[in-house]
Design a protein around this motif. Structure first.
Motif, PDB file in Angstrom:
ATOM      1  N   ALA A  47       0.801  -1.223   0.000  1.00 25.30           N
ATOM      2  CA  ALA A  47       0.000   0.000   0.000  1.00 25.30           C
ATOM      3  C   ALA A  47       0.836   1.277   0.000  1.00 25.30           C
ATOM      4  N   GLY A  48       2.106   1.192   0.388  1.00 23.31           N
ATOM      5  CA  GLY A  48       2.924   2.396   0.483  1.00 23.31           C
ATOM      6  C   GLY A  48       3.525   2.798  -0.852  1.00 23.31           C
ATOM      7  N   ILE A  49       3.108   3.932  -1.388  1.00 18.41           N
ATOM      8  CA  ILE A  49       3.607   4.419  -2.675  1.00 18.41           C
ATOM      9  C   ILE A  49       4.434   5.669  -2.424  1.00 18.41           C
ATOM     10  N   TRP A  50       5.710   5.620  -2.815  1.00 17.12           N
ATOM     11  CA  TRP A  50       6.634   6.723  -2.561  1.00 17.12           C
ATOM     12  C   TRP A  50       6.657   7.722  -3.714  1.00 17.12           C
ATOM     13  N   PRO A  51       7.200   8.929  -3.501  1.00 18.16           N
ATOM     14  CA  PRO A  51       7.156   9.984  -4.520  1.00 18.16           C
ATOM     15  C   PRO A  51       7.687   9.576  -5.893  1.00 18.16           C
ATOM     16  N   CYS A  52       8.752   8.760  -5.920  1.00 15.39           N
ATOM     17  CA  CYS A  52       9.304   8.357  -7.217  1.00 15.39           C
ATOM     18  C   CYS A  52       8.268   7.620  -8.062  1.00 15.39           C
ATOM     19  N   ALA A  92       7.048   8.027   8.487  1.00 11.70           N
ATOM     20  CA  ALA A  92       8.040   8.380   7.469  1.00 11.70           C
ATOM     21  C   ALA A  92       8.440   9.834   7.643  1.00 11.70           C
ATOM     22  N   LEU A  93       9.619  10.149   7.192  1.00 12.01           N
ATOM     23  CA  LEU A  93      10.130  11.505   7.252  1.00 12.01           C
ATOM     24  C   LEU A  93       9.196  12.450   6.506  1.00 12.01           C
ATOM     25  N   GLN A  94       8.825  13.543   7.138  1.00 12.16           N
ATOM     26  CA  GLN A  94       7.932  14.499   6.497  1.00 12.16           C
ATOM     27  C   GLN A  94       8.695  15.358   5.493  1.00 12.16           C
ATOM     28  N   ARG A 339      19.930  -4.202   0.504  1.00 11.42           N
ATOM     29  CA  ARG A 339      20.814  -3.876   1.631  1.00 11.42           C
ATOM     30  C   ARG A 339      20.141  -2.869   2.565  1.00 11.42           C
ATOM     31  N   VAL A 340      19.525  -1.838   1.994  1.00  9.87           N
ATOM     32  CA  VAL A 340      18.890  -0.790   2.799  1.00  9.87           C
ATOM     33  C   VAL A 340      17.728  -1.353   3.614  1.00  9.87           C
ATOM     34  N   THR A 341      16.847  -2.111   2.970  1.00 10.90           N
ATOM     35  CA  THR A 341      15.665  -2.622   3.670  1.00 10.90           C
ATOM     36  C   THR A 341      16.044  -3.673   4.712  1.00 10.90           C
ATOM     37  N   LEU A 362      14.320   6.574   1.492  1.00 11.70           N
ATOM     38  CA  LEU A 362      13.134   5.784   1.190  1.00 11.70           C
ATOM     39  C   LEU A 362      12.236   6.448   0.153  1.00 11.70           C
ATOM     40  N   TYR A 363      12.393   7.750  -0.047  1.00  9.59           N
ATOM     41  CA  TYR A 363      11.594   8.431  -1.065  1.00  9.59           C
ATOM     42  C   TYR A 363      11.992   8.028  -2.476  1.00  9.59           C
TER      43      TYR A 363
END
Length: 533
Positions: A47-52, A92-94, A339-341, A362-363
């Motif tokens: 469900a999480g959709i990031w800006p990219c 998440a970071l605002q 690696r990040v996740t 994460l964005y």
């Protein structure tokens, strides 16, 4: 039964398969898309959709997807054994929208006469230099189809990946087990303005995130913790009810579990994304920890990267060698994503807190392919052995070929009966390259525009971007568009000075493919893309 088939077969109708199909359809390439499930799945996954990814949907002209999303609610944790709030925090970071980043935060195909064929399964395939023959099955009836290319977006248990014999190296984390799904319930004191988190991973815990997608009393739940028998709970709706009721100290009325599935963290990726005329994307190519919400987003970006390249080849405009860059550009990104996740997962489980860690990485706006053989930057000195940082954090003070193309609003479009306002993102589409010619005046841009006349306007379009200080007395120009950057947003985002002339080649996937001085640089860039350049 043997039938004539469109040149593209997409296996799997989740977001990855749909993006692949839509990219091809917008390039006027006919597509057949199948899915083995008899019905479309209900409920939410990824469900999480990031800006990219929101930018990607904008390029595909399905920006209504953005309107369907909601910002992630604040997370509320509680004092042990009570519903007395302990802490409210953001998951998440605002990040505020800006002239260079229009989409922020964590948040159709029928019009192309293409419909998903549900209940249709790929059984096997064979390929040759000329195409691929696939065996499909529906309702017990086999069908042999001949196609040119197959895209496998058929999930973590991919038939396509196994048939291709691709390695799927990595590890399974048996210590990370979760039950997730959508549930309908009402709980006294459970405010739907919050994402509720009770308990912890080291013992037992539950999260409930409100979702109207399954009704006004709908929630997406996670059950986790070393003290819970996750595989057993996942087999029984009653056990899910009992477990949630035991963890949340309030009166709860349960209605139903809409869907659920148990999950253990698999962290794996393929050694390459294709073999011959067959490709894999999304979960078929890589599986990951859910921490960070990167998986679905990475999958649709796989599909977008592949789709425009396949389209150019199918149109006869590019050589098949262009497809080698699909693996070459995506492998470093996915390797770093895992690696990040995994790092976020390790930190979360060691602390017992499964909420996302706040990081601008994460964005996904800093993802790049600067290292690609088909990008060209005449303003960066090539250094052999330069480290690849494919999953970096966005740096708005630095822009190279291979980076995401920045946004810019309030561009005044000249040459219309009435001057109109537009944005740079409205120019970018997945069926043509966009040449942004930044120049002090139309006179400075004219020689470059003349050279661009040699390219097919159906796949190469141009726009002159003039500074706010430019004096424009005539808009007679070979450019498709003449824009005045009256607020200076484009010049700021693309790091331009008003007296400079520079060409930015924007690829069909919204990536800056080239940053060059002029016409010769454009020609050099396209020599790596088009077969007759």
């Amino acid at each position: 039964m043997n039938s004539v088939h469109p040149p593209m077969l997409v296996v799997g109708a989740g977001p990855v398969g749909l993006v692949a199909a839509l990219t091809l359809l917008q390039n006027s390439i006919s597509v057949r898309i199948i899915d083995k499930d008899p019905h479309h799945r209900i409920g939410q996954r990824g469900a999480g959709i990031w800006p990219c990814s929101l930018e990607l949907y904008n390029f595909l002209d399905v920006s209504e997807v953005n309107g369907l999303g909601k910002p992630a609610p604040p997370t509320r944790s509680y004092k042990p054994g009570t519903l007395e709030p302990l802490k409210d925090s953001s998951i998440a970071l605002q990040m505020e929208p800006s002239p260079a980043i229009p989409f922020h935060g964590l948040k159709l195909m029928e019009k192309f006469s293409c419909y998903v064929e549900m209940g249709t399964e790929l059984r096997s395939f064979e390929q040759s230099d000329e195409g691929v023959t696939a065996i499909l099955a529906k309702n017990g009836i086999s069908e042999t189809v001949d196609t040119k290319w197959i895209i496998g977006a058929d999930g973590a248990k991919s038939v396509m990946r196994k048939e291709l014999g691709l390695t799927f190296l990595g590890k399974t984390r048996d210590d990370i087990q979760i039950v997730t799904g959508d549930i309908s319930l009402k709980g006294v004191g459970l405010d739907r303005a919050y994402w509720h988190r009770i308990g912890n991973f080291n013992e037992q815990g539950v999260t409930l995130r409100p979702t109207d997608k399954v009704g006004k009393d709908g929630w997406q739940f996670l059950l986790y913790g070393h003290e819970l028998d996750i595989p057993k709970i996942a087999q029984s709706e009653e056990l899910v009810f009992e477990t949630i009721a035991s963890l949340i100290p309030t009166e709860i009325t349960f209605n139903k579990v809409v869907w659920m599935s148990d999950f253990r963290a698999n962290i794996r990726m393929v050694n390459k994304f294709s073999e011959g005329r067959v490709f894999v994307a999304g979960d078929a190519a890589h599986v990951y920890s859910p921490t960070g919400g990167q998986g679905l987003n990475s999958g649709v970006q796989d599909a977008f990267n592949l789709g425009w390249k396949l389209a150019l080849i199918q149109k006869g405009l590019a050589d098949r060698s262009l497809l080698e860059t699909y693996s070459a550009e995506r492998l470093p990104v996915i390797s770093e994503m895992l690696r990040v996740t995994t790092s976020i997962l390790d930190k979360a489980t060691s602390s017992g807190d499964l909420s996302l860690r706040q990081s601008p990485i994460l964005y996904m706006l800093g993802i790049n392919c600067r290292f690609s053989t088909i990008v060209l930057d005449e303003f960066v000195i090539s250094v052999e052995g330069r480290p690849i940082n494919a999953y970096g954090v966005l740096d708005e003070g630095h822009l190279e070929a291979g980076d995401r193309a920045p946004y810019a609003p309030n561009m005044l479009q000249l040459g219309c009966a009435e001057p109109d306002e537009t944005t740079l993102f409205s120019l970018y589409r997945p069926w043509y390259h966009t040449m942004l010619v930044f120049a002090p005046s139309l006179v400075n841009a004219t020689p470059i525009l003349g050279a661009l006349e040699a390219y097919n306007k159906s796949v190469v379009r141009s726009a002159v971007v003039l500074p706010s200080s430019a004096s424009v007395t005539s808009v007679a120009s070979p450019a498709g568009l003449v824009l005045v950057d009256r607020e200076g947003y484009a010049y700021l985002a693309y790091l331009m000075e008003a007296d400079q002339t520079k060409v930015f080649v924007i690829r069909l996937d919204g990536v800056v493919g080239g940053i060059v001085h002029g016409a010769e640089g454009v020609k050099k860039y396209f020599s790596n893309i088009f077969s007759d350049a």
